[in-house]
Design an enzyme around this catalytic site. Structure first.
Site, PDB file in Angstrom:
ATOM      1  CG  ASP A 304      43.060  78.971  58.333  1.00 21.12           C
ATOM      2  OD1 ASP A 304      43.927  78.515  59.100  1.00 21.12           O
ATOM      3  OD2 ASP A 304      42.630  80.146  58.425  1.00 21.12           O
ATOM      4  CG  PHE A 322      40.255  85.613  64.638  1.00 18.18           C
ATOM      5  CD1 PHE A 322      39.248  86.272  63.950  1.00 18.18           C
ATOM      6  CD2 PHE A 322      41.133  86.362  65.417  1.00 18.18           C
ATOM      7  CE1 PHE A 322      39.111  87.648  64.034  1.00 18.18           C
ATOM      8  CE2 PHE A 322      41.005  87.743  65.512  1.00 18.18           C
ATOM      9  CZ  PHE A 322      39.988  88.389  64.822  1.00 18.18           C
TER      10      PHE A 322
END
EC number: 3.5.2.3
Length: 428
Positions: A304, A322
């Protein structure tokens, strides 16, 4: 250029680490055996280092087009090569989104022109990832879409998700999901737990993820679709996925290095470099992720990789975006904190980063087999270095691991038989 790698070690088909040489000819793996000789190849003595299949990462964010201040295809793929990754799958939360012929063709042209490793782009499930209008899956598949996802946001409408799964199933394609129930996000910036309570922050509850996964699993069963869950982070999610697999539902799952290495107890302060989505959860969640990885509930590890600028991360934990950068730290972090501590074996780590993701998605990657494309990573398992974000090739320096001492660093990455990256003076 042909290469003969001498005096290495690799994981054979029985899953054992053994001594080997490896010959690369015309971009292919020509031979894997001991005591190879070849007259027309450059000899590279790897001096006992690990010769691994090129690592495969099915969850990355390259930011281009639209977010080039954070990352570009060129910088992101160079960072991937430095981290040992030879095949990466790029999420569609770019601007524009790869949701139609024009946008996907543009993205593929950029990849062809700039990428240093193999890049497989996802196609979006919905137009602009807005959740209301399905994209043309057939056209996106024709143009090389790896799978379909609206990653970054969860598809909230169950009827839309069911329709998408049915269409993907007809095309023998996977639906990949970032799982969050929007009504439960609570404007959170961290996990709803001890840390959020201590710092007076809105928290994202664990059930926000697990309830969405449970819904999607039942939809996948109804559609007979391969459903892949992104970045699993909670005990409840692991339980739901485990039950689904036992029931024979076609569900697979990934976990990130940071969720395997950290939990909310490890966050030292309200540091935005510890802010990612899903957030770092509690100790029980962390233990469940390890258990799920070991028992086959979780199939693979994916980074990710989510680069952001220093200015964006400097906005504070509530306002900062984020995500953390992941390519250049993944293998050493996992080797040092899981393998060296006896939690998993080296053989398992290699599988989670190579053949498991490749096999799950039907990629001809992840194994060192004669006749296959020469995607190879050389790793020095003895080398110890401190993680230093200033040395990252990624534009994103946003990592919670700065200063960590780790072993197991890639020193050379081969993509299609060509050297994509090498550490200076590491192989002489």
């Amino acid at each position: 250029m042909n290469y003969l790698f001498k005096d290495g070690r690799y994981m054979n088909e029985e899953g054992k680490i053994v001594a080997t040489d490896l010959l690369v000819q015309d971009g292919k793996i020509a031979k894997v055996a001991e005591n190879i000789t070849a007259d027309n190849a450059e000899v590279i003595d790897v001096n006992g280092k690990l010769i691994a299949p090129g690592l495969v990462d099915v969850h990355v964010h390259l930011r281009e087009p639209g977010g080039e201040h954070k990352e570009t295809i060129e910088t992101g793929t160079l960072a991937a090569a430095k981290g040992g990754f030879t095949t990466i799958c790029a999420m569609p939360n770019t601007r524009p989104v790869p949701d139609c012929r024009e946008h996907m063709e543009d993205l593929q042209n950029r990849i062809k022109e700039k990428a240093h490793v193999n890049v497989l782009p996802y196609g979006a499930i919905t137009v602009r990832q807005a959740g209301s209008e399905m994209t043309d899956f057939e056209t996106l598949k024709e143009l090389g879409a790896f799978a379909f996802t609206d990653d970054g946001v969860g598809v909230q409408d169950a009827s839309m998700m069911l329709a998408a799964m049915k269409r993907a199933a007809k095309l023998n394609m996977a639906v990949v999901a970032h799982c969050e129930e929007n009504t439960l996000i609570n404007k959170g910036c961290v996990h709803e737990g001890k840390f959020s309570e201590k710092h007076g922050l809105n928290g994202i509850p664990s059930v926000c993820e697990s309830v969405h996964i449970a819904r999607d699993i039942l939809l996948a069963e109804a559609a007979d679709c391969h459903y892949h869950v992104c970045h699993v982070s909670t005990k409840g999610s692991v339980r739901v996925i485990r039950d689904a697999k036992r029931a024979g539902i076609k569900v697979t799952a990934e976990v990130t290095p940071h969720h395997l290495v950290l939990c909310e107890d490890d966050i030292p302060s309200a540091d935005p470099n510890f802010k990612m989505n899903p957030p770092l959860r509690g100790k029980e969640d962390h233990a469940a992720l390890i258990e799920g990885l070991l028992d086959g509930t979780i199939d693979m590890i994916a980074t990710d990789h989510a680069p952001h600028t220093a200015e964006e991360k400097a906005q504070g934990i509530e306002r900062a975006p984020f995500g953390i950068t992941g390519f250049e730290t993944a293998f050493p972090l996992l080797y040092t904190n899981l393998v060296k501590k006896g939690i998993i074996t080296l053989e398992q780590l290699i599988q989670f980063l190579t053949e498991k993701p490749a096999d799950t998605f039907g990629l001809e990657a992840g194994r060192l087999k004669e006749g296959r494309t020469a995607d190879i990573t050389i790793i020095d398992l003895e080398q110890e270095e401190e993680i230093d974000p200033t040395t990252f090739l990624s534009k994103g320096k946003n990592t919670p691991f700065a200063g960590w001492k780790c072993q197991g660093w890639p020193v050379m990455t081969i993509v299609g038989g060509k050297i994509a990256w090498q550490k200076e003076s590491a192989l002489v």
